[in-house]
Design a protein around this motif. Structure first.
Motif, PDB file in Angstrom:
ATOM      1  N   ARG A  47       0.913  -1.061   0.012  1.00 37.42           N
ATOM      2  CA  ARG A  47      -0.215  -0.072   0.096  1.00 37.42           C
ATOM      3  C   ARG A  47       0.897   1.280  -0.128  1.00 37.42           C
ATOM      4  NH1 ARG A  47      -5.445  -1.272   1.873  1.00 37.42           N
ATOM      5  NH2 ARG A  47      -5.624  -3.425   2.062  1.00 37.42           N
ATOM      6  N   GLN A  48       0.441   2.032  -1.128  1.00 39.66           N
ATOM      7  CA  GLN A  48       1.426   3.376  -1.058  1.00 39.66           C
ATOM      8  C   GLN A  48       0.908   4.573  -1.813  1.00 39.66           C
ATOM      9  OE1 GLN A  48       4.901   2.055  -3.580  1.00 39.66           O
ATOM     10  NE2 GLN A  48       3.608   0.923  -4.917  1.00 39.66           N
ATOM     11  N   ASN A  49       1.280   5.677  -1.630  1.00 40.13           N
ATOM     12  CA  ASN A  49       0.826   6.892  -2.034  1.00 40.13           C
ATOM     13  C   ASN A  49       1.235   7.069  -3.591  1.00 40.13           C
ATOM     14  OD1 ASN A  49      -0.785   7.635   0.106  1.00 40.13           O
ATOM     15  ND2 ASN A  49       1.090   8.578   0.917  1.00 40.13           N
ATOM     16  N   ILE A  50       0.601   7.480  -4.525  1.00 38.73           N
ATOM     17  CA  ILE A  50       0.726   7.630  -5.930  1.00 38.73           C
ATOM     18  C   ILE A  50       0.568   9.159  -6.200  1.00 38.73           C
ATOM     19  CG2 ILE A  50       0.256   7.043  -8.235  1.00 38.73           C
ATOM     20  CD1 ILE A  50       1.553   4.713  -6.749  1.00 38.73           C
ATOM     21  N   ASN A  51       1.642   9.712  -7.134  1.00 37.41           N
ATOM     22  CA  ASN A  51       1.563  10.983  -7.551  1.00 37.41           C
ATOM     23  C   ASN A  51       0.726  10.673  -9.250  1.00 37.41           C
ATOM     24  OD1 ASN A  51       2.377  12.350  -5.610  1.00 37.41           O
ATOM     25  ND2 ASN A  51       4.237  12.716  -6.253  1.00 37.41           N
ATOM     26  N   VAL A  52      -0.315  11.158  -9.534  1.00 34.12           N
ATOM     27  CA  VAL A  52      -0.905  11.080 -10.839  1.00 34.12           C
ATOM     28  C   VAL A  52      -0.413  12.382 -11.814  1.00 34.12           C
ATOM     29  CG1 VAL A  52      -2.954  10.808 -12.080  1.00 34.12           C
ATOM     30  CG2 VAL A  52      -2.973   9.897 -10.035  1.00 34.12           C
ATOM     31  N   ASP A  53       0.305  12.148 -12.643  1.00 35.41           N
ATOM     32  CA  ASP A  53       0.694  12.995 -13.569  1.00 35.41           C
ATOM     33  C   ASP A  53      -0.247  13.598 -14.469  1.00 35.41           C
ATOM     34  OD1 ASP A  53       3.508  12.846 -12.554  1.00 35.41           O
ATOM     35  OD2 ASP A  53       3.407  11.009 -13.769  1.00 35.41           O
ATOM     36  N   SER A  54      -1.214  12.678 -14.817  1.00 37.60           N
ATOM     37  CA  SER A  54      -2.148  13.321 -15.781  1.00 37.60           C
ATOM     38  C   SER A  54      -3.513  12.113 -16.123  1.00 37.60           C
ATOM     39  CB  SER A  54      -1.748  13.533 -17.114  1.00 37.60           C
ATOM     40  OG  SER A  54      -1.155  12.466 -17.939  1.00 37.60           O
ATOM     41  N   ILE A  55      -4.720  12.748 -16.392  1.00 43.79           N
ATOM     42  CA  ILE A  55      -5.651  11.769 -16.570  1.00 43.79           C
ATOM     43  C   ILE A  55      -6.353  12.600 -17.839  1.00 43.79           C
ATOM     44  CG2 ILE A  55      -8.104  10.889 -15.788  1.00 43.79           C
ATOM     45  CD1 ILE A  55      -7.329  10.699 -13.154  1.00 43.79           C
ATOM     46  N   ASN A  56      -6.214  11.733 -18.828  1.00 39.69           N
ATOM     47  CA  ASN A  56      -6.953  12.352 -20.179  1.00 39.69           C
ATOM     48  C   ASN A  56      -7.986  11.604 -20.766  1.00 39.69           C
ATOM     49  OD1 ASN A  56      -5.283  14.898 -20.283  1.00 39.69           O
ATOM     50  ND2 ASN A  56      -3.414  13.495 -21.104  1.00 39.69           N
ATOM     51  N   PHE A  57      -8.776  12.188 -21.091  1.00 40.42           N
ATOM     52  CA  PHE A  57     -10.116  11.475 -21.939  1.00 40.42           C
ATOM     53  C   PHE A  57     -10.152  11.584 -23.340  1.00 40.42           C
ATOM     54  CE2 PHE A  57     -12.851  11.722 -17.799  1.00 40.42           C
ATOM     55  CZ  PHE A  57     -12.247  10.793 -17.121  1.00 40.42           C
ATOM     56  N   ASN A  58     -10.304  10.854 -24.275  1.00 38.48           N
ATOM     57  CA  ASN A  58     -10.208  11.085 -25.593  1.00 38.48           C
ATOM     58  C   ASN A  58     -11.257  10.378 -26.515  1.00 38.48           C
ATOM     59  OD1 ASN A  58      -8.668   8.697 -26.590  1.00 38.48           O
ATOM     60  ND2 ASN A  58      -7.056   9.869 -25.159  1.00 38.48           N
ATOM     61  N   GLY A  59     -11.511  10.495 -27.691  1.00 38.67           N
ATOM     62  CA  GLY A  59     -12.253   9.623 -28.544  1.00 38.67           C
ATOM     63  C   GLY A  59     -13.650   9.809 -28.123  1.00 38.67           C
ATOM     64  N   LEU A  60     -14.125  11.009 -27.675  1.00 33.84           N
ATOM     65  CA  LEU A  60     -15.472  11.511 -27.111  1.00 33.84           C
ATOM     66  C   LEU A  60     -16.082  12.062 -28.131  1.00 33.84           C
ATOM     67  CD1 LEU A  60     -14.603  12.859 -23.710  1.00 33.84           C
ATOM     68  CD2 LEU A  60     -15.400  10.435 -24.084  1.00 33.84           C
ATOM     69  N   GLY A  61     -17.382  11.810 -28.239  1.00 31.62           N
ATOM     70  CA  GLY A  61     -18.347  12.568 -29.356  1.00 31.62           C
ATOM     71  C   GLY A  61     -19.289  11.520 -29.996  1.00 31.62           C
ATOM     72  N   TRP A  62     -20.107  12.030 -30.988  1.00 29.67           N
ATOM     73  CA  TRP A  62     -20.910  11.181 -31.582  1.00 29.67           C
ATOM     74  C   TRP A  62     -21.089  11.334 -33.121  1.00 29.67           C
ATOM     75  CZ3 TRP A  62     -21.737  14.718 -27.780  1.00 29.67           C
ATOM     76  CH2 TRP A  62     -22.180  16.075 -28.076  1.00 29.67           C
ATOM     77  N   ASP A  63     -21.530  10.353 -33.940  1.00 30.28           N
ATOM     78  CA  ASP A  63     -21.590  10.485 -35.341  1.00 30.28           C
ATOM     79  C   ASP A  63     -20.269  10.924 -35.849  1.00 30.28           C
ATOM     80  OD1 ASP A  63     -24.248   9.501 -35.079  1.00 30.28           O
ATOM     81  OD2 ASP A  63     -24.968  11.895 -34.891  1.00 30.28           O
ATOM     82  N   SER A  64     -20.341  11.977 -36.649  1.00 33.25           N
ATOM     83  CA  SER A  64     -19.027  12.697 -37.199  1.00 33.25           C
ATOM     84  C   SER A  64     -18.487  13.907 -36.417  1.00 33.25           C
ATOM     85  CB  SER A  64     -19.583  13.247 -38.527  1.00 33.25           C
ATOM     86  OG  SER A  64     -20.274  14.381 -38.630  1.00 33.25           O
ATOM     87  N   TYR A  65     -19.183  13.994 -35.168  1.00 32.30           N
ATOM     88  CA  TYR A  65     -18.610  15.017 -34.261  1.00 32.30           C
ATOM     89  C   TYR A  65     -17.706  14.302 -33.408  1.00 32.30           C
ATOM     90  CZ  TYR A  65     -18.338  18.574 -30.954  1.00 32.30           C
ATOM     91  OH  TYR A  65     -17.989  19.718 -29.992  1.00 32.30           O
ATOM     92  N   GLN A  66     -16.434  15.286 -33.079  1.00 33.91           N
ATOM     93  CA  GLN A  66     -15.572  14.638 -31.855  1.00 33.91           C
ATOM     94  C   GLN A  66     -15.013  15.795 -31.087  1.00 33.91           C
ATOM     95  OE1 GLN A  66     -12.133  12.505 -33.505  1.00 33.91           O
ATOM     96  NE2 GLN A  66     -11.170  12.141 -31.269  1.00 33.91           N
TER      97      GLN A  66
END
Length: 359
Positions: free
Chosen positions: A96-115
């Protein structure tokens, strides 16, 4: 992560035997036998004698293999008690240990032809705690009297829990555009507290492979060792892996435990030590957003932004502190079997237990 078998080289007395010869039974020879029994003499290879005594001859001790470790015979000749050359062990590690999160990114979001642009969601990470359990099988051999090499394979399962807040900046996008509208919605939810201090849980499991080496040395009953290994954990669901380099110096003392006749236990050895562990771990996780167990407010937002379920996440993180303190002990029940346990504390809490068979 992988953990090594711990053995030390300790001085031992060399037991030598003397050869006895008999002569024909005459009064003179009888006196000679009495004198010879009082002062044993090593017989040369050219001496001729006829054995008439019925006393049993002591069997010579079984000679250990001289193939491994290399220079093992020379070490034994100098009085070192070497462990058996090969070993197999099973172990369990809980961290069990502490973690530093450098980044969280979401991509590929959207619908039909819109992103949606990946920069639309501004994700801030506060505190992250990671826990993992690893069960391993290790095979090792003493290549040199002071050098052990080994390979491990095992299974790792764990999770990390982060406190995150999701926000957006509408001013980055043209007013009235779809990006601007969604950014306004996200900012409103953040400002109202709906997207603040959310529990973002990331679960992982997979197969761990690795290899390492241990160097040991000692003086009388004191010993020192340095273990280093490299492991990689490959996941069965998430993309990515955990690559880890571990360095563990230790210093300890070896006790001799006398025989316990009531329990029919022969004399044994107990090694105790203190040390430290350094881990250099770089972690990157990628996968489908639909596989995450997100809090309800964030999950509802993702259902709007990712109706087709094609969204992906990318998390990069590293250990908050690479070092921790170790205290451990190894009990050598017999020359072939031993058990080991070790506890880590300070910046990283860990518990390790192992059973080993040597041959």
């Amino acid at each position: 992560m992988k953990n090594s078998a711990l053995f030390v080289l300790l001085p031992a007395a060399i037991i030598s035997s003397s050869a006895f010869a008999d002569t024909p039974a005459t009064p003179a020879s009888t006196q000679a036998l009495i004198d010879q029994a009082a002062t044993p003499v090593l017989m040369g290879s050219d001496a001729h004698a006829t054995t008439t005594s019925s006393a049993p001859v002591a069997a010579e001790p079984e000679k250990e293999s001289s193939i491994l470790p290399i220079w093992g015979d020379e070490a034994r000749a100098r009085g070192y008690d070497l462990p058996l050359p090969f070993g197999v062990s099973v172990s369990h590690m809980n961290i069990r240990q502490n973690i530093n999160v450098d980044s969280i990114n979401f991509n590929g979001l959207g619908w039909d032809s819109y992103q949606l642009p990946s920069s639309l969601f501004d994700i801030k990470v506060d505190k992250t705690r990671q826990k993992s359990k690893t069960d391993t099988l290790k095979l090792d051999m003493w290549l040199l009297p002071f050098m052990n090499v080994y390979g491990i394979v095992g299974h790792t399962k764990g999770s990390s829990l982060s406190k995150v807040s999701v926000n957006s900046d509408p001013s980055k996008y043209p007013m009235g555009s779809m990006d601007w509208i969604i950014a306004q919605v996200v900012k409103g939810m953040h400002d109202s507290g709906q997207l603040q201090d959310l529990d973002f849980k990331l679960e992982f499991k997979g197969t761990t492979y690795g290899a390492g080496t241990t160097f040991v040395g000692g003086y009388e009953d004191w010993f020192a060792m340095v273990d280093m290994n490299y492991t990689q954990t490959r996941f069965d669901i998430l993309d990515g892996s955990i690559d880890a380099f571990t360095l563990s110096p230790r210093v300890g003392y070896r006790f001799t435990i006398p025989a316990i006749d009531a329990l029919h236990m022969a004399p044994s050895k107990l090694n105790v030590w203190v040390g430290s562990m350094y881990q250099d771990v770089q972690q990157e996780f990628k996968g489908s957003l639909s596989d995450l167990n997100m809090p309800s407010n964030l999950a509802g937002l993702m259902n709007i932004a990712d109706p087709d379920g094609k969204g992906r996440f990318d998390v990069k993180q590293h250990l908050q502190s690479p070092w921790n303190v170790l205290v451990g002990a190894q009990y050598e029940i017999t020359r072939n079997f031993n058990v080991l346990t070790e506890i880590g504390f300070a910046e990283r809490n860990s518990f390790f237990v192992s059973g080993e068979y040597r041959f």
